[in-house]
Design a protein around this motif. Sequence first.
Motif, PDB file in Angstrom:
ATOM      1  N   ALA A  74       0.893  -1.280   0.030  1.00 21.71           N
ATOM      2  CA  ALA A  74      -0.216  -0.151   0.012  1.00 21.71           C
ATOM      3  C   ALA A  74       0.785   1.327   0.048  1.00 21.71           C
ATOM      4  O   ALA A  74       0.333   2.575  -0.007  1.00 21.71           O
ATOM      5  CB  ALA A  74      -1.075  -0.222   1.344  1.00 21.71           C
ATOM      6  N   GLY A  75       2.112   1.176   0.087  1.00 23.42           N
ATOM      7  CA  GLY A  75       2.971   2.308  -0.130  1.00 23.42           C
ATOM      8  C   GLY A  75       3.678   2.823   1.166  1.00 23.42           C
ATOM      9  O   GLY A  75       4.242   3.686   1.144  1.00 23.42           O
ATOM     10  N   ASN A  76       3.474   2.212   2.257  1.00 19.34           N
ATOM     11  CA  ASN A  76       3.984   2.451   3.412  1.00 19.34           C
ATOM     12  C   ASN A  76       5.566   1.975   3.688  1.00 19.34           C
ATOM     13  O   ASN A  76       5.914   0.638   3.377  1.00 19.34           O
ATOM     14  CB  ASN A  76       3.307   1.836   4.636  1.00 19.34           C
ATOM     15  CG  ASN A  76       1.740   2.086   4.711  1.00 19.34           C
ATOM     16  OD1 ASN A  76       1.560   3.417   5.058  1.00 19.34           O
ATOM     17  ND2 ASN A  76       0.841   1.450   4.173  1.00 19.34           N
ATOM     18  N   ARG A  77       6.297   2.954   4.067  1.00 24.51           N
ATOM     19  CA  ARG A  77       7.874   2.728   4.064  1.00 24.51           C
ATOM     20  C   ARG A  77       8.355   2.940   5.291  1.00 24.51           C
ATOM     21  O   ARG A  77       8.163   4.347   5.971  1.00 24.51           O
ATOM     22  CB  ARG A  77       8.707   3.569   3.139  1.00 24.51           C
ATOM     23  CG  ARG A  77       8.126   3.341   1.754  1.00 24.51           C
ATOM     24  CD  ARG A  77       8.790   2.112   1.102  1.00 24.51           C
ATOM     25  NE  ARG A  77       8.211   1.726  -0.243  1.00 24.51           N
ATOM     26  CZ  ARG A  77       7.346   0.993  -0.757  1.00 24.51           C
ATOM     27  NH1 ARG A  77       6.554   0.462   0.318  1.00 24.51           N
ATOM     28  NH2 ARG A  77       6.970   0.922  -1.866  1.00 24.51           N
ATOM     29  N   GLY A  78       8.735   2.146   6.238  1.00 24.47           N
ATOM     30  CA  GLY A  78       8.965   2.066   7.744  1.00 24.47           C
ATOM     31  C   GLY A  78       7.848   1.759   8.731  1.00 24.47           C
ATOM     32  O   GLY A  78       6.665   1.691   8.399  1.00 24.47           O
ATOM     33  N   PHE A  79       8.287   1.361   9.910  1.00 29.53           N
ATOM     34  CA  PHE A  79       7.531   0.890  10.621  1.00 29.53           C
ATOM     35  C   PHE A  79       6.397   1.807  11.220  1.00 29.53           C
ATOM     36  O   PHE A  79       5.299   1.551  11.640  1.00 29.53           O
ATOM     37  CB  PHE A  79       8.173   0.127  12.020  1.00 29.53           C
ATOM     38  CG  PHE A  79       8.880  -1.117  11.354  1.00 29.53           C
ATOM     39  CD1 PHE A  79       8.348  -2.319  11.056  1.00 29.53           C
ATOM     40  CD2 PHE A  79      10.298  -1.180  11.395  1.00 29.53           C
ATOM     41  CE1 PHE A  79       9.121  -3.352  10.588  1.00 29.53           C
ATOM     42  CE2 PHE A  79      10.876  -2.209  10.775  1.00 29.53           C
ATOM     43  CZ  PHE A  79      10.258  -3.585  10.318  1.00 29.53           C
ATOM     44  N   LEU A  80       6.950   2.903  11.424  1.00 28.28           N
ATOM     45  CA  LEU A  80       5.911   3.902  12.125  1.00 28.28           C
ATOM     46  C   LEU A  80       4.719   4.210  10.934  1.00 28.28           C
ATOM     47  O   LEU A  80       3.370   4.458  11.383  1.00 28.28           O
ATOM     48  CB  LEU A  80       6.643   5.440  12.348  1.00 28.28           C
ATOM     49  CG  LEU A  80       7.468   5.534  13.504  1.00 28.28           C
ATOM     50  CD1 LEU A  80       8.310   6.656  13.757  1.00 28.28           C
ATOM     51  CD2 LEU A  80       6.877   4.977  14.605  1.00 28.28           C
ATOM     52  N   ALA A  81       4.988   4.198   9.761  1.00 29.47           N
ATOM     53  CA  ALA A  81       3.971   4.421   8.682  1.00 29.47           C
ATOM     54  C   ALA A  81       3.133   3.296   8.564  1.00 29.47           C
ATOM     55  O   ALA A  81       1.977   3.317   8.497  1.00 29.47           O
ATOM     56  CB  ALA A  81       4.774   4.468   7.255  1.00 29.47           C
TER      57      ALA A  81
END
Length: 117
Positions: free
Chosen positions: A39-46
């Motif tokens: 879905a385009g999330n990069r990184g654990f916070l995202a």
Amino acid sequence: MSTLAIVEAFAGLPDPRRTAAQRHEQALCLALFTLAVAAGNRGFLAIGDWLKAYQHELIALFCPSKGWLPSYSTIRRVLLNLDYHNYSCLAHFFDIAPLPGETIATDGKVCAGLMKQ
């Protein structure tokens, strides 16, 4: 938990976590991670933000046994202990056959290394 195809793709992977520490199934954590990255999330916070934003929809879709989703830190811990050779089962799920000598980037460091070549 629902038996969605993406969860089944990870169901057979060995889980190195202690049994007492397993609140969520590893297959669920890997499925959520895969969908979040797709879905385009990069990184654990995202990924954590994505999980919160779609919490109700994801719970309805996956029907987790505990009734709630794993946190981004739980997903992170699962990934830290994962044998990435086993994660390649995702290629079978998507019916992807890499060419001989082809590498698949799995994180930003790999991508950065490819850019330097």
